[in-house]
Design a protein around this motif. Sequence first.
Motif, mmCIF file in Angstrom:
data_model
loop_
_atom_site.group_PDB
_atom_site.id
_atom_site.type_symbol
_atom_site.label_atom_id
_atom_site.label_comp_id
_atom_site.label_asym_id
_atom_site.label_seq_id
_atom_site.Cartn_x
_atom_site.Cartn_y
_atom_site.Cartn_z
ATOM 1 N N TYR A 151 0.868 -1.190 0.000
ATOM 2 C CA TYR A 151 0.000 0.000 0.000
ATOM 3 C C TYR A 151 0.899 1.232 0.000
ATOM 4 O O TYR A 151 1.969 1.232 0.623
ATOM 5 N N PHE A 156 -1.741 9.012 2.132
ATOM 6 C CA PHE A 156 -2.737 7.934 2.030
ATOM 7 C C PHE A 156 -2.624 7.073 3.290
ATOM 8 O O PHE A 156 -1.519 6.763 3.744
ATOM 9 N N THR A 157 -3.790 6.665 3.837
ATOM 10 C CA THR A 157 -3.768 5.924 5.103
ATOM 11 C C THR A 157 -3.392 4.452 4.938
ATOM 12 O O THR A 157 -3.123 3.777 5.932
ATOM 13 N N ALA A 229 -9.271 -0.940 -0.376
ATOM 14 C CA ALA A 229 -9.142 0.468 -0.800
ATOM 15 C C ALA A 229 -9.860 0.777 -2.098
ATOM 16 O O ALA A 229 -9.896 1.916 -2.529
ATOM 17 N N GLU A 230 -10.426 -0.254 -2.745
ATOM 18 C CA GLU A 230 -11.178 -0.032 -3.995
ATOM 19 C C GLU A 230 -12.152 -1.200 -4.161
ATOM 20 O O GLU A 230 -11.917 -2.284 -3.620
ATOM 21 N N PRO A 231 -13.227 -0.966 -4.915
ATOM 22 C CA PRO A 231 -14.177 -2.067 -5.135
ATOM 23 C C PRO A 231 -13.543 -3.164 -5.988
ATOM 24 O O PRO A 231 -12.749 -2.867 -6.874
ATOM 25 N N ASP A 250 -10.864 -9.298 1.961
ATOM 26 C CA ASP A 250 -11.260 -7.925 1.627
ATOM 27 C C ASP A 250 -11.169 -7.073 2.901
ATOM 28 O O ASP A 250 -11.698 -7.464 3.937
ATOM 29 N N ILE A 251 -10.508 -5.938 2.798
ATOM 30 C CA ILE A 251 -10.425 -5.024 3.946
ATOM 31 C C ILE A 251 -10.960 -3.666 3.516
ATOM 32 O O ILE A 251 -10.712 -3.214 2.405
ATOM 33 N N TYR A 252 -11.710 -3.035 4.441
ATOM 34 C CA TYR A 252 -12.380 -1.776 4.114
ATOM 35 C C TYR A 252 -12.005 -0.701 5.126
ATOM 36 O O TYR A 252 -11.751 -1.000 6.298
ATOM 37 N N GLY A 253 -12.006 0.501 4.673
ATOM 38 C CA GLY A 253 -11.845 1.625 5.580
ATOM 39 C C GLY A 253 -11.824 2.905 4.791
ATOM 40 O O GLY A 253 -11.804 2.890 3.558
ATOM 41 N N LEU A 254 -11.866 4.008 5.506
ATOM 42 C CA LEU A 254 -11.794 5.320 4.851
ATOM 43 C C LEU A 254 -11.145 6.290 5.814
ATOM 44 O O LEU A 254 -11.292 6.167 7.040
ATOM 45 N N SER A 255 -10.389 7.225 5.257
ATOM 46 C CA SER A 255 -9.609 8.128 6.104
ATOM 47 C C SER A 255 -10.492 8.907 7.065
ATOM 48 O O SER A 255 -10.105 9.121 8.214
ATOM 49 N N ASP A 319 -20.699 4.868 0.251
ATOM 50 C CA ASP A 319 -20.425 3.493 -0.173
ATOM 51 C C ASP A 319 -21.706 2.663 -0.060
ATOM 52 O O ASP A 319 -22.417 2.753 0.940
ATOM 53 N N ILE A 340 -18.505 -4.200 -0.883
ATOM 54 C CA ILE A 340 -18.956 -2.862 -1.292
ATOM 55 C C ILE A 340 -19.161 -2.861 -2.809
ATOM 56 O O ILE A 340 -18.221 -3.135 -3.559
ATOM 57 N N ARG A 343 -19.316 3.220 -4.992
ATOM 58 C CA ARG A 343 -19.757 4.454 -4.363
ATOM 59 C C ARG A 343 -20.953 4.993 -5.126
ATOM 60 O O ARG A 343 -20.997 4.863 -6.342
ATOM 61 N N LYS A 437 -4.971 2.726 -6.126
ATOM 62 C CA LYS A 437 -6.360 2.564 -6.516
ATOM 63 C C LYS A 437 -6.452 2.644 -8.044
ATOM 64 O O LYS A 437 -5.984 3.605 -8.641
HETATM 65 O O1 DLL Z 1 -8.803 3.567 0.925
HETATM 66 C C1 DLL Z 1 -8.351 3.179 3.266
HETATM 67 C C2 DLL Z 1 -7.909 1.801 2.949
HETATM 68 C C3 DLL Z 1 -6.581 1.565 2.695
HETATM 69 C C4 DLL Z 1 -8.821 0.747 2.970
HETATM 70 C C5 DLL Z 1 -6.142 0.266 2.444
HETATM 71 C C6 DLL Z 1 -8.398 -0.553 2.732
HETATM 72 C C7 DLL Z 1 -7.054 -0.789 2.449
HETATM 73 P P1 DLL Z 1 -9.549 6.416 1.421
HETATM 74 O O2 DLL Z 1 -8.426 6.695 0.505
HETATM 75 O O3 DLL Z 1 -10.076 7.496 2.291
HETATM 76 O O4 DLL Z 1 -9.164 5.275 2.409
HETATM 77 O O5 DLL Z 1 -10.724 5.852 0.526
HETATM 78 C C8 DLL Z 1 -11.897 5.370 1.117
HETATM 79 O O6 DLL Z 1 -12.230 3.754 -0.669
HETATM 80 O O7 DLL Z 1 -15.035 5.186 1.010
HETATM 81 C C9 DLL Z 1 -14.512 3.293 -0.454
HETATM 82 O O8 DLL Z 1 -15.189 4.018 -1.460
HETATM 83 C C10 DLL Z 1 -13.202 2.776 -1.006
HETATM 84 N N1 DLL Z 1 -12.842 1.499 -0.375
HETATM 85 C C11 DLL Z 1 -12.005 1.277 0.649
HETATM 86 N N2 DLL Z 1 -11.925 -0.048 0.915
HETATM 87 C C12 DLL Z 1 -12.761 -0.666 0.039
HETATM 88 C C13 DLL Z 1 -13.132 -2.021 -0.196
HETATM 89 C C14 DLL Z 1 -8.790 3.992 2.069
HETATM 90 N N3 DLL Z 1 -12.620 -3.040 0.497
HETATM 91 C C15 DLL Z 1 -12.833 4.829 0.064
HETATM 92 N N4 DLL Z 1 -14.043 -2.253 -1.172
HETATM 93 C C16 DLL Z 1 -14.070 4.215 0.665
HETATM 94 C C17 DLL Z 1 -14.582 -1.256 -1.894
HETATM 95 C C18 DLL Z 1 -13.353 0.319 -0.775
HETATM 96 N N5 DLL Z 1 -14.256 0.029 -1.729
#
Ligand code: DLL
Length: 449
Positions: A151, A156-157, A229-231, A250-255, A319, A340, A343, A437
């Motif tokens: 990553y 970027f987080t 970080a992406e769909p 699959d791992i999800y999160g947002l800053s 999302d 997910i 968006r 991404k």
């Molecule tokens: O993408 C944080 C992250 C980093 C998550 C590494 C997982 C791994 P942002 O750049 O703020 O943070 O983007 C957040 O990315 O609202 C979704 O739209 C999309 N997103 C993040 N994870 C997923 C996922 C990081 N597993 C935005 N599937 C979120 C689909 C995801 N979309």
Amino acid sequence: MGAVTMEQLGRLGSAQTGAYLHPDIETLPRERLAALQLERLQDTVANAWAHVPLHRRRLDAAGARPGEIRSLDDLQRLPFTLKTDLRDEYPFGLFARPVEQLARLHASSGTTGKPTVVGYTGPDLSNWADLMARSMYGAGARPGDVVHNAYGYGLFTGGLGAHYGAERLGAVVVPMSGGATERQVTLIMDFKARVLCATPSYALAIAEVAEQQGVDLRRSSLRVGVFGAEPWSQAMRSEIEQRLGLKAVDIYGLSEILGPGVACECEAQAGLHGWEDHFLFEVLDPETQAPVPEGVAGELVITTLTKQALPMLRYRTRDITRWTTERCACGRTHGRILRIAGRSDDMLIIRGVNVYPSQVEAVLVGQPDIAPHYQLVVGREGHLDHVTVEVEAAPGVADDRFDAIAHGVVRHIKSMIGITTDVVVKRPGEIPRSQGKAVRVRDLRPKEV
Ligand code: DLL
């Protein structure tokens, strides 16, 4: 006693090594989880009201002052927070701590105008590391594993989030960041990485470069992929698992809420456990903002429960997902968000049909003669959106077959999604590869003013 199956052995194995990193909290009965959430919600509202003028104004107006939050149902009365609030209050207006008391800032570049800035206190960073460690452990990572972290490092987080999580777990981190893909392959092999952290599109780019270098990653030490970080679609998961020889979770999160580690799949790969001791999850109808029943798709709205620096009240993530509290095979009690879809901002309306790029991906990936790389080019014809799907021929496919392949893909998309698109077949390597991404949509529609 009858013969023990491989599956049972697997389960015994994980029980012996400890199935959970934080067993008490990961399996906390839901009533106790709810009690903890209420206590923490009250603290969060108190923190936001006391320290953030925008929240105080809105909470006062909504009649939801700190003393007025008596049950989790009162969550419904809290005002929403939008991404535009972060922009309007740029850079630090939503922070509940003076900047000199923070330990770190992150920011997203944002395509339009000002970036979104987020801040963390020392305890916020520690909670984040715990949640990432918990997520990675659930995905199958273990102390002592070499974790190859691709990553991106920086604002970027993803990079630092996975980094400190892996360290907290007791793993050995290789802080690669994105890019220099040939070198990534060499170091994965030489350092015997067991865990790969990357966006799914970049994981695939690594697989492709390895194949070009004649390296078979399926025979490498890689076992676990922590991808997000992406769909991405189930079809993409199968493709990546097969080409890298690992289990892809699959791992999800947002800053705005934390960074990676808000929710993560366990080894059951059946949706992402949302860590309910730190967040409250709602899924709402994006139009009416009313809660939708479990299992029904809607917009994910998240409230933080432990963030000191940047408490978030009902953040509208945009999302689209579904929520379930059905018991997972792994025994964790925390509910799950299902993959997910995309968006709401990325949703295309093609002659009345709502389409997310990931749906097109699910149709394309795994098709014979094409590689799993694509872009959707969106234009406007009169009042209607029009999509051209650019796909890439698999290596070795002759140019004179491109037309036939394109016709096949048009038919397939029509039958699976019900939309008519143009399809253009490009030569191998012509669709840009991502290092983070992936850019799935090129939007050529005239901008509304
Ligand atoms: O993408 C944080 C992250 C980093 C998550 C590494 C997982 C791994 P942002 O750049 O703020 O943070 O983007 C957040 O990315 O609202 C979704 O739209 C999309 N997103 C993040 N994870 C997923 C996922 C990081 N597993 C935005 N599937 C979120 C689909 C995801 N979309």
